[in-house]
Design an enzyme around this catalytic site. Structure first.
Site, short mmCIF file in Angstrom:
data_model
loop_
_atom_site.label_atom_id
_atom_site.label_comp_id
_atom_site.label_asym_id
_atom_site.label_seq_id
_atom_site.Cartn_x
_atom_site.Cartn_y
_atom_site.Cartn_z
N CYS A 92 0.81 -1.22 0.00
CA CYS A 92 0.00 0.00 0.00
C CYS A 92 0.85 1.28 0.00
O CYS A 92 1.46 1.58 -1.01
CB CYS A 92 -1.01 -0.05 1.14
SG CYS A 92 -2.43 1.00 0.82
N HIS A 191 -3.36 -5.90 2.71
CA HIS A 191 -2.99 -5.97 4.12
C HIS A 191 -3.52 -7.29 4.67
O HIS A 191 -4.30 -7.98 4.02
CB HIS A 191 -3.64 -4.83 4.91
CG HIS A 191 -3.27 -3.46 4.46
ND1 HIS A 191 -2.02 -2.92 4.65
CD2 HIS A 191 -4.01 -2.50 3.85
CE1 HIS A 191 -2.01 -1.67 4.17
NE2 HIS A 191 -3.20 -1.40 3.68
N1 GLN Z 1 -2.21 6.89 2.23
C1 GLN Z 1 -2.33 5.97 1.12
C2 GLN Z 1 -3.68 5.94 0.44
O1 GLN Z 1 -4.68 6.25 1.05
C3 GLN Z 1 -1.94 4.57 1.60
C4 GLN Z 1 -2.93 3.95 2.55
C5 GLN Z 1 -2.44 2.64 3.11
O2 GLN Z 1 -1.25 2.42 3.23
N2 GLN Z 1 -3.35 1.76 3.48
O3 GLN Z 1 -3.76 5.58 -0.72
#
Ligand code: GLN
Length: 250
Positions: A92, A191
């Site tokens: 992510c 995740h």
């Molecule tokens: N801040 C990033 C987004 O919203 C990554 C979010 C995350 O790592 N889950 O795309």
């Protein structure tokens, strides 16, 4: 005695929001279960990434946290490790910062590390939140599951290939792909932690570092996978029932 295999967990204090630090624990433990000496190195945000590690793991985080992390990584240590052939697994925000550029929620464009030929802007629709299911392009990994929670949309360039084709969920938000593979860099929006939910993926990464691996008894992990597949199917059926309307009478 051989040196332990070193798994570097990169900046968990800022890239640890979604529990992805568990990926480093899984990698280290799956080696130890096989009698291979291994250790996790937690890299603090005040430190440069150690170039002598064997495998680097990056997790997800908020926009501000990922900007902090990318600024710190701008010292080039991770790029040098990749140039030296080291393996990286990123999730992510970790994925987004390895690309060419990413856009934060306030509309500012940030340069990434340029390790993956991709650019991240924002999804048109609402934030992608929920279970993500796909078929991995990595040899022997098969179906992968996890959850996603992001506002970014990532478009791959020609040097990167998708990590998985998406069966359920959003992933990159471009054309039914999730994540990216480019050389020894593997990235995804999953995740979970992804490597706890997908032990075949953990082993595919470890094989890049230590070669062939003895099989493990993954009965508990397989039970978790069955439970997650069932939950995704149930959620799909519920969604379908809610959306279904009887055809209008003629
Ligand atoms: N801040 C990033 C987004 O919203 C990554 C979010 C995350 O790592 N889950 O795309």
């Amino acid at each position: 005695m051989a040196d332990p295999v070193r798994i570097a967990l990169v900046y968990p204090t800022v890239l640890g929001t979604y529990g992805d630090g568990g990926n480093a624990t899984v990698l280290t433990q799956r080696l130890r279960w096989r009698g291979i000496d291994a250790e996790t190195i937690d890299v603090g945000i005040d430190h440069s990434v150690p170039e002598q590690a064997d495998l680097y793991v990056l997790g997800g985080g908020e926009d501000s946290a990922q900007t902090l992390a990318v600024n710190r990584l701008g010292d080039g240590a991770l790029n040098r490790a990749v140039d030296a052939g080291k393996t990286v697994f990123a999730v992510c925000a970790g994925f987004q910062i390895l690309g060419e550029t990413f856009l934060d929620g306030a509309g500012a464009v940030h340069p990434g590390l340029g390790l993956i030929d991709c650019r991240t802007d924002r999804l048109d629709g609402p934030r992608a939140v929920g279970e993500l299911l796909g078929d991995s392009a990595l040899d022997g990994v098969g179906t992968v599951t996890g959850y996603e929670n992001h506002g970014g949309r990532t478009v791959l360039g020609p040097d990167a290939t998708p990590f998985a084709t998406v069966r359920s969920g959003i992933g990159n938000g471009d054309a039914a792909g999730d994540g990216a593979i480019q050389g020894n860099v593997v990235a995804t929006y999953l995740h979970g932690p992804a490597l706890a939910r997908n032990p075949e993926l953990a082993d595919a990464l470890l094989r890049r570092v230590v070669g062939e691996l003895d099989p493990l008894d993954d009965a508990e992990e397989l039970e978790l996978r069955r439970e997650r597949f069932a939950a995704i199917t149930r959620a799909k059926v519920t969604r379908w029932r809610r959306q279904w309307r009887p055809p209008a009478r003629q």
